[in-house]
Design a protein around this motif. Structure first.
Motif, PDB file in Angstrom:
ATOM      1  N   ALA A 107      -6.413  21.228  -0.601  1.00 49.19           N
ATOM      2  CA  ALA A 107      -7.375  22.208   0.167  1.00 49.19           C
ATOM      3  C   ALA A 107      -7.089  23.532  -0.313  1.00 49.19           C
ATOM      4  O   ALA A 107      -8.219  24.775  -0.889  1.00 49.19           O
ATOM      5  N   ARG A 108      -6.011  23.744  -0.732  1.00 45.41           N
ATOM      6  CA  ARG A 108      -6.108  25.841  -1.271  1.00 45.41           C
ATOM      7  C   ARG A 108      -5.702  24.623  -2.715  1.00 45.41           C
ATOM      8  O   ARG A 108      -6.502  26.760  -3.250  1.00 45.41           O
ATOM      9  N   ARG A 109      -5.894  24.371  -3.938  1.00 42.74           N
ATOM     10  CA  ARG A 109      -6.245  24.616  -4.639  1.00 42.74           C
ATOM     11  C   ARG A 109      -7.796  24.334  -4.511  1.00 42.74           C
ATOM     12  O   ARG A 109      -8.824  25.293  -6.149  1.00 42.74           O
ATOM     13  N   LEU A 110      -8.611  23.433  -4.313  1.00 37.73           N
ATOM     14  CA  LEU A 110      -9.581  23.509  -3.963  1.00 37.73           C
ATOM     15  C   LEU A 110     -10.951  25.336  -3.712  1.00 37.73           C
ATOM     16  O   LEU A 110     -11.400  25.477  -4.063  1.00 37.73           O
ATOM     17  N   ARG A 111     -10.176  25.945  -2.355  1.00 37.57           N
ATOM     18  CA  ARG A 111     -10.548  26.892  -2.428  1.00 37.57           C
ATOM     19  C   ARG A 111     -10.313  27.911  -3.264  1.00 37.57           C
ATOM     20  O   ARG A 111     -10.818  28.866  -3.774  1.00 37.57           O
ATOM     21  N   ASP A 116     -16.287  25.682  -0.312  1.00 34.81           N
ATOM     22  CA  ASP A 116     -15.893  25.867   0.600  1.00 34.81           C
ATOM     23  C   ASP A 116     -15.370  23.870   1.883  1.00 34.81           C
ATOM     24  O   ASP A 116     -15.631  22.889   1.560  1.00 34.81           O
ATOM     25  N   ILE A 117     -13.713  24.614   1.726  1.00 32.04           N
ATOM     26  CA  ILE A 117     -13.152  23.422   1.882  1.00 32.04           C
ATOM     27  C   ILE A 117     -12.443  24.018   3.760  1.00 32.04           C
ATOM     28  O   ILE A 117     -11.793  24.937   3.808  1.00 32.04           O
ATOM     29  N   ALA A 118     -12.866  23.116   4.378  1.00 32.26           N
ATOM     30  CA  ALA A 118     -12.276  22.720   5.888  1.00 32.26           C
ATOM     31  C   ALA A 118     -11.371  21.808   5.438  1.00 32.26           C
ATOM     32  O   ALA A 118     -11.635  20.960   5.627  1.00 32.26           O
ATOM     33  N   TYR A 119     -10.003  22.786   6.382  1.00 30.60           N
ATOM     34  CA  TYR A 119      -8.901  22.038   6.258  1.00 30.60           C
ATOM     35  C   TYR A 119      -8.014  22.771   7.818  1.00 30.60           C
ATOM     36  O   TYR A 119      -8.230  23.560   7.605  1.00 30.60           O
ATOM     37  N   ARG A 120      -7.617  21.390   8.462  1.00 32.38           N
ATOM     38  CA  ARG A 120      -6.082  22.088   9.028  1.00 32.38           C
ATOM     39  C   ARG A 120      -5.161  20.754   8.789  1.00 32.38           C
ATOM     40  O   ARG A 120      -5.463  19.916   9.321  1.00 32.38           O
ATOM     41  N   ASN A 121      -4.053  21.838   9.608  1.00 25.44           N
ATOM     42  CA  ASN A 121      -3.225  20.854   9.494  1.00 25.44           C
ATOM     43  C   ASN A 121      -3.251  19.893  11.299  1.00 25.44           C
ATOM     44  O   ASN A 121      -1.843  19.057  11.019  1.00 25.44           O
ATOM     45  N   ASP A 122      -3.922  19.867  12.322  1.00 22.64           N
ATOM     46  CA  ASP A 122      -3.856  19.236  13.037  1.00 22.64           C
ATOM     47  C   ASP A 122      -5.146  18.415  13.073  1.00 22.64           C
ATOM     48  O   ASP A 122      -5.578  17.941  14.422  1.00 22.64           O
ATOM     49  N   ARG A 185     -12.652  32.758  -2.930  1.00 25.05           N
ATOM     50  CA  ARG A 185     -12.535  32.487  -1.122  1.00 25.05           C
ATOM     51  C   ARG A 185     -10.772  32.742  -0.865  1.00 25.05           C
ATOM     52  O   ARG A 185     -10.351  32.570  -1.503  1.00 25.05           O
ATOM     53  N   CYS A 186     -10.900  32.897   0.703  1.00 28.15           N
ATOM     54  CA  CYS A 186      -9.280  33.122   0.986  1.00 28.15           C
ATOM     55  C   CYS A 186      -8.866  31.885   1.259  1.00 28.15           C
ATOM     56  O   CYS A 186      -9.147  31.061   2.109  1.00 28.15           O
ATOM     57  N   LEU A 187      -7.223  31.770   0.366  1.00 24.60           N
ATOM     58  CA  LEU A 187      -7.014  30.489   0.290  1.00 24.60           C
ATOM     59  C   LEU A 187      -6.490  29.837   1.545  1.00 24.60           C
ATOM     60  O   LEU A 187      -5.678  28.851   1.684  1.00 24.60           O
ATOM     61  N   GLU A 188      -6.132  30.803   3.289  1.00 23.14           N
ATOM     62  CA  GLU A 188      -5.645  30.829   4.084  1.00 23.14           C
ATOM     63  C   GLU A 188      -6.653  30.087   5.304  1.00 23.14           C
ATOM     64  O   GLU A 188      -7.176  29.491   5.931  1.00 23.14           O
ATOM     65  N   CYS A 189      -8.243  31.005   5.359  1.00 26.80           N
ATOM     66  CA  CYS A 189      -9.136  30.429   6.131  1.00 26.80           C
ATOM     67  C   CYS A 189     -10.055  30.348   5.703  1.00 26.80           C
ATOM     68  O   CYS A 189     -11.113  30.161   6.375  1.00 26.80           O
ATOM     69  N   ASN A 190     -10.382  30.464   4.719  1.00 28.19           N
ATOM     70  CA  ASN A 190     -11.636  29.589   3.749  1.00 28.19           C
ATOM     71  C   ASN A 190     -12.657  30.950   3.476  1.00 28.19           C
ATOM     72  O   ASN A 190     -13.856  30.479   2.813  1.00 28.19           O
ATOM     73  N   GLY A 191     -12.760  32.283   4.481  1.00 28.55           N
ATOM     74  CA  GLY A 191     -13.770  32.862   4.253  1.00 28.55           C
ATOM     75  C   GLY A 191     -13.923  33.379   2.841  1.00 28.55           C
ATOM     76  O   GLY A 191     -13.473  33.406   1.899  1.00 28.55           O
ATOM     77  N   SER A 192     -15.175  33.912   2.468  1.00 31.72           N
ATOM     78  CA  SER A 192     -15.495  34.785   0.917  1.00 31.72           C
ATOM     79  C   SER A 192     -15.341  36.022   0.817  1.00 31.72           C
ATOM     80  O   SER A 192     -14.836  36.467   2.354  1.00 31.72           O
ATOM     81  N   LEU A 193     -14.407  36.237  -0.347  1.00 34.52           N
ATOM     82  CA  LEU A 193     -13.751  37.330  -0.496  1.00 34.52           C
ATOM     83  C   LEU A 193     -14.840  38.238  -1.041  1.00 34.52           C
ATOM     84  O   LEU A 193     -15.834  38.101  -1.167  1.00 34.52           O
ATOM     85  N   ARG A 194     -14.488  40.045  -0.205  1.00 37.82           N
ATOM     86  CA  ARG A 194     -15.971  40.671  -1.068  1.00 37.82           C
ATOM     87  C   ARG A 194     -14.845  41.798  -1.630  1.00 37.82           C
ATOM     88  O   ARG A 194     -14.034  42.253  -1.045  1.00 37.82           O
ATOM     89  N   TYR A 216      -9.590  46.149  -5.511  1.00 39.12           N
ATOM     90  CA  TYR A 216      -9.381  44.862  -4.200  1.00 39.12           C
ATOM     91  C   TYR A 216     -10.627  44.298  -3.140  1.00 39.12           C
ATOM     92  O   TYR A 216     -11.381  44.584  -3.764  1.00 39.12           O
ATOM     93  N   ARG A 217     -10.591  42.947  -3.410  1.00 36.07           N
ATOM     94  CA  ARG A 217     -10.740  41.941  -2.154  1.00 36.07           C
ATOM     95  C   ARG A 217     -10.427  41.829  -1.108  1.00 36.07           C
ATOM     96  O   ARG A 217      -9.200  41.792  -0.994  1.00 36.07           O
ATOM     97  N   GLU A 218     -11.278  41.434  -0.261  1.00 31.52           N
ATOM     98  CA  GLU A 218     -10.791  40.888   0.648  1.00 31.52           C
ATOM     99  C   GLU A 218     -11.516  39.711   2.244  1.00 31.52           C
ATOM    100  O   GLU A 218     -12.686  40.300   1.400  1.00 31.52           O
TER     101      GLU A 218
END
Length: 218
Positions: A107-111, A116-122, A185-194, A216-218
Protein backbone atom coordinates in the motif's frame (compact mmCIF):
# COMPACT_ATOMS: atom_id res chain seq x y z
CA UNK A 1 -22.37 -35.21 -14.14
CA UNK A 2 -18.90 -34.67 -15.59
CA UNK A 3 -17.49 -31.80 -17.67
CA UNK A 4 -13.94 -31.25 -18.89
CA UNK A 5 -12.06 -28.10 -17.82
CA UNK A 6 -8.80 -26.59 -19.06
CA UNK A 7 -7.31 -23.44 -17.49
CA UNK A 8 -4.70 -21.33 -19.26
CA UNK A 9 -1.64 -19.28 -18.36
CA UNK A 10 -1.55 -17.74 -14.85
CA UNK A 11 -4.91 -19.24 -13.88
CA UNK A 12 -2.93 -22.43 -13.27
CA UNK A 13 -1.46 -20.72 -10.18
CA UNK A 14 -4.71 -21.56 -8.39
CA UNK A 15 -4.74 -25.25 -9.28
CA UNK A 16 -3.08 -28.28 -7.68
CA UNK A 17 -0.11 -29.50 -9.68
CA UNK A 18 -1.93 -32.47 -11.19
CA UNK A 19 -4.51 -30.17 -12.83
CA UNK A 20 -2.17 -27.55 -14.24
CA UNK A 21 -1.82 -27.01 -18.00
CA UNK A 22 -3.99 -29.98 -18.92
CA UNK A 23 -7.64 -30.88 -19.33
CA UNK A 24 -9.25 -32.64 -16.39
CA UNK A 25 -12.68 -33.98 -15.50
CA UNK A 26 -14.84 -32.10 -12.99
CA UNK A 27 -17.71 -33.95 -11.32
CA UNK A 28 -20.79 -32.06 -10.08
CA UNK A 29 -24.43 -32.50 -9.19
CA UNK A 30 -27.37 -30.43 -10.38
CA UNK A 31 -26.84 -27.63 -12.90
CA UNK A 32 -24.31 -25.18 -11.43
CA UNK A 33 -23.33 -22.03 -13.30
CA UNK A 34 -19.93 -22.11 -14.92
CA UNK A 35 -18.89 -19.34 -12.48
CA UNK A 36 -19.77 -21.50 -9.48
CA UNK A 37 -17.89 -24.45 -10.98
CA UNK A 38 -14.79 -22.35 -11.71
CA UNK A 39 -14.70 -21.03 -8.16
CA UNK A 40 -15.36 -24.48 -6.69
CA UNK A 41 -12.29 -25.65 -8.58
CA UNK A 42 -10.37 -22.83 -6.90
CA UNK A 43 -10.09 -19.96 -9.39
CA UNK A 44 -11.64 -16.57 -8.38
CA UNK A 45 -13.97 -15.14 -11.02
CA UNK A 46 -12.12 -11.80 -10.93
CA UNK A 47 -9.12 -13.50 -12.61
CA UNK A 48 -11.14 -14.79 -15.59
CA UNK A 49 -11.58 -12.84 -18.83
CA UNK A 50 -12.92 -15.44 -21.29
CA UNK A 51 -14.79 -18.74 -21.09
CA UNK A 52 -15.36 -21.02 -24.07
CA UNK A 53 -17.79 -23.92 -23.79
CA UNK A 54 -17.45 -26.26 -26.76
CA UNK A 55 -15.86 -23.35 -28.63
CA UNK A 56 -18.63 -20.84 -27.83
CA UNK A 57 -17.94 -17.71 -25.78
CA UNK A 58 -20.25 -17.64 -22.74
CA UNK A 59 -20.92 -15.59 -19.62
CA UNK A 60 -20.58 -16.61 -16.00
CA UNK A 61 -24.29 -17.41 -15.77
CA UNK A 62 -24.19 -20.33 -18.27
CA UNK A 63 -25.44 -23.50 -16.58
CA UNK A 64 -23.58 -26.80 -16.90
CA UNK A 65 -25.46 -29.99 -17.75
CA UNK A 66 -22.56 -32.40 -18.25
CA UNK A 67 -20.39 -33.37 -21.18
CA UNK A 68 -19.14 -29.85 -21.92
CA UNK A 69 -15.53 -29.03 -22.80
CA UNK A 70 -14.70 -25.78 -21.03
CA UNK A 71 -11.65 -23.57 -21.63
CA UNK A 72 -10.99 -20.75 -19.18
CA UNK A 73 -8.62 -17.86 -19.94
CA UNK A 74 -7.15 -14.90 -18.04
CA UNK A 75 -6.90 -11.40 -19.48
CA UNK A 76 -5.69 -11.32 -23.06
CA UNK A 77 -2.84 -8.90 -23.71
CA UNK A 78 -1.73 -9.81 -27.20
CA UNK A 79 -4.68 -11.42 -28.95
CA UNK A 80 -7.68 -9.54 -30.33
CA UNK A 81 -10.80 -11.03 -28.75
CA UNK A 82 -13.05 -8.05 -29.43
CA UNK A 83 -15.68 -10.28 -31.07
CA UNK A 84 -16.16 -12.58 -28.07
CA UNK A 85 -17.72 -12.06 -24.66
CA UNK A 86 -15.08 -10.70 -22.32
CA UNK A 87 -16.01 -11.13 -18.67
CA UNK A 88 -13.75 -8.71 -16.83
CA UNK A 89 -14.83 -5.05 -16.54
CA UNK A 90 -12.96 -2.64 -18.72
CA UNK A 91 -10.13 -0.80 -16.94
CA UNK A 92 -11.19 2.08 -14.73
CA UNK A 93 -10.45 5.54 -16.11
CA UNK A 94 -8.85 6.41 -12.78
CA UNK A 95 -7.52 3.20 -11.21
CA UNK A 96 -8.34 2.79 -7.51
CA UNK A 97 -7.54 -0.09 -5.19
CA UNK A 98 -8.40 -1.42 -1.75
CA UNK A 99 -5.85 -3.71 -0.08
CA UNK A 100 -6.25 -6.33 2.61
CA UNK A 101 -4.40 -6.28 5.94
CA UNK A 102 -1.53 -8.43 4.61
CA UNK A 103 -0.42 -5.82 2.05
CA UNK A 104 0.54 -2.77 4.13
CA UNK A 105 4.01 -2.42 2.60
CA UNK A 106 2.55 -2.71 -0.88
CA UNK A 107 0.00 0.00 0.00
CA UNK A 108 2.78 2.46 0.89
CA UNK A 109 4.70 1.70 -2.30
CA UNK A 110 1.65 2.18 -4.51
CA UNK A 111 0.79 5.46 -2.75
CA UNK A 112 4.39 6.56 -3.29
CA UNK A 113 3.75 6.07 -7.01
CA UNK A 114 0.66 8.26 -6.83
CA UNK A 115 -2.06 5.59 -6.90
CA UNK A 116 -5.32 5.92 -4.97
CA UNK A 117 -5.05 3.24 -2.28
CA UNK A 118 -7.57 2.49 0.46
CA UNK A 119 -5.81 0.61 3.26
CA UNK A 120 -6.01 0.23 7.02
CA UNK A 121 -4.59 -2.58 9.09
CA UNK A 122 -7.99 -3.21 10.68
CA UNK A 123 -10.07 -3.64 7.50
CA UNK A 124 -12.12 -6.84 7.63
CA UNK A 125 -13.49 -8.61 4.55
CA UNK A 126 -16.97 -6.96 4.62
CA UNK A 127 -15.36 -3.49 4.73
CA UNK A 128 -13.06 -4.34 1.83
CA UNK A 129 -16.02 -5.56 -0.23
CA UNK A 130 -18.02 -2.45 0.70
CA UNK A 131 -15.21 -0.12 -0.40
CA UNK A 132 -14.71 -2.09 -3.60
CA UNK A 133 -18.35 -1.63 -4.56
CA UNK A 134 -18.92 1.90 -3.25
CA UNK A 135 -15.74 3.45 -4.65
CA UNK A 136 -15.28 1.15 -7.66
CA UNK A 137 -11.97 -0.11 -6.31
CA UNK A 138 -10.15 -3.24 -7.45
CA UNK A 139 -9.32 -5.57 -4.57
CA UNK A 140 -5.70 -6.60 -4.03
CA UNK A 141 -5.38 -9.48 -1.62
CA UNK A 142 -3.44 -12.53 -0.50
CA UNK A 143 -6.75 -14.22 0.35
CA UNK A 144 -8.15 -16.10 -2.65
CA UNK A 145 -11.50 -16.52 -0.93
CA UNK A 146 -12.09 -12.77 -0.77
CA UNK A 147 -12.07 -12.56 -4.58
CA UNK A 148 -14.87 -15.13 -4.79
CA UNK A 149 -17.36 -12.74 -3.17
CA UNK A 150 -20.14 -12.16 -5.69
CA UNK A 151 -20.07 -8.36 -5.25
CA UNK A 152 -16.36 -8.09 -6.13
CA UNK A 153 -15.95 -7.51 -9.87
CA UNK A 154 -12.33 -6.34 -10.03
CA UNK A 155 -9.40 -7.77 -8.16
CA UNK A 156 -6.22 -9.77 -8.10
CA UNK A 157 -4.69 -12.40 -5.90
CA UNK A 158 -1.17 -11.02 -5.43
CA UNK A 159 1.24 -13.86 -6.14
CA UNK A 160 4.53 -12.31 -5.02
CA UNK A 161 5.50 -12.08 -1.35
CA UNK A 162 8.25 -9.46 -1.55
CA UNK A 163 6.74 -5.91 -1.50
CA UNK A 164 8.94 -4.67 -4.36
CA UNK A 165 8.02 -7.67 -6.50
CA UNK A 166 4.35 -7.17 -5.57
CA UNK A 167 4.55 -3.57 -6.79
CA UNK A 168 5.91 -4.64 -10.17
CA UNK A 169 3.30 -7.41 -10.41
CA UNK A 170 0.40 -5.01 -9.80
CA UNK A 171 1.70 -2.38 -12.24
CA UNK A 172 2.03 -4.99 -14.98
CA UNK A 173 -1.24 -6.81 -14.22
CA UNK A 174 -3.32 -3.61 -14.37
CA UNK A 175 -1.25 -1.84 -17.06
CA UNK A 176 -0.58 1.13 -14.78
CA UNK A 177 2.60 2.42 -16.38
CA UNK A 178 0.89 5.56 -17.70
CA UNK A 179 -1.08 6.14 -14.48
CA UNK A 180 1.90 6.63 -12.17
CA UNK A 181 2.49 10.05 -10.63
CA UNK A 182 5.21 9.60 -8.00
CA UNK A 183 5.28 11.72 -4.81
CA UNK A 184 1.76 13.07 -5.36
CA UNK A 185 0.06 11.30 -2.41
CA UNK A 186 0.58 11.06 1.32
CA UNK A 187 1.91 7.65 2.35
CA UNK A 188 -0.11 7.72 5.57
CA UNK A 189 -3.57 9.05 4.67
CA UNK A 190 -3.65 8.64 0.85
CA UNK A 191 -4.55 12.34 0.43
CA UNK A 192 -3.31 14.29 -2.58
CA UNK A 193 -0.29 16.50 -1.94
CA UNK A 194 -0.39 20.18 -2.88
CA UNK A 195 2.18 22.94 -2.88
CA UNK A 196 2.51 24.74 0.45
CA UNK A 197 3.95 28.24 0.95
CA UNK A 198 7.37 28.00 2.54
CA UNK A 199 6.51 30.62 5.16
CA UNK A 200 3.66 28.48 6.52
CA UNK A 201 5.71 25.27 6.59
CA UNK A 202 9.08 26.37 7.97
CA UNK A 203 7.72 26.65 11.50
CA UNK A 204 6.58 23.02 11.35
CA UNK A 205 9.73 21.34 10.05
CA UNK A 206 13.15 20.79 11.68
CA UNK A 207 15.44 23.79 11.49
CA UNK A 208 17.97 21.98 9.31
CA UNK A 209 15.21 21.23 6.79
CA UNK A 210 14.01 24.85 6.76
CA UNK A 211 17.59 25.99 6.11
CA UNK A 212 18.00 23.75 3.06
CA UNK A 213 14.62 23.77 1.28
CA UNK A 214 12.29 26.40 -0.14
CA UNK A 215 9.70 24.22 -1.91
CA UNK A 216 7.22 22.13 0.09
CA UNK A 217 4.11 20.00 -0.42
CA UNK A 218 1.59 18.91 2.18
Amino acid sequence: MISSFRFYEELNDFLPRERRKRAFDYRFTGTPSVKDAIEAIGVPHTEVDLILIDGESVGFERLLTGGERIAVYPEFERLDIARVQRLRPRPLREPRFVLDVHLGKLARRLRLLGLDIAYRNDYDDPEIVRLSVADKRAVLTRDKGLLKHRAVTRGRWVRARDPDEQTIEVIRAFHLEESLNPFSRCLECNGSLREAPAETVRKRVPAEVADQFDAYRE
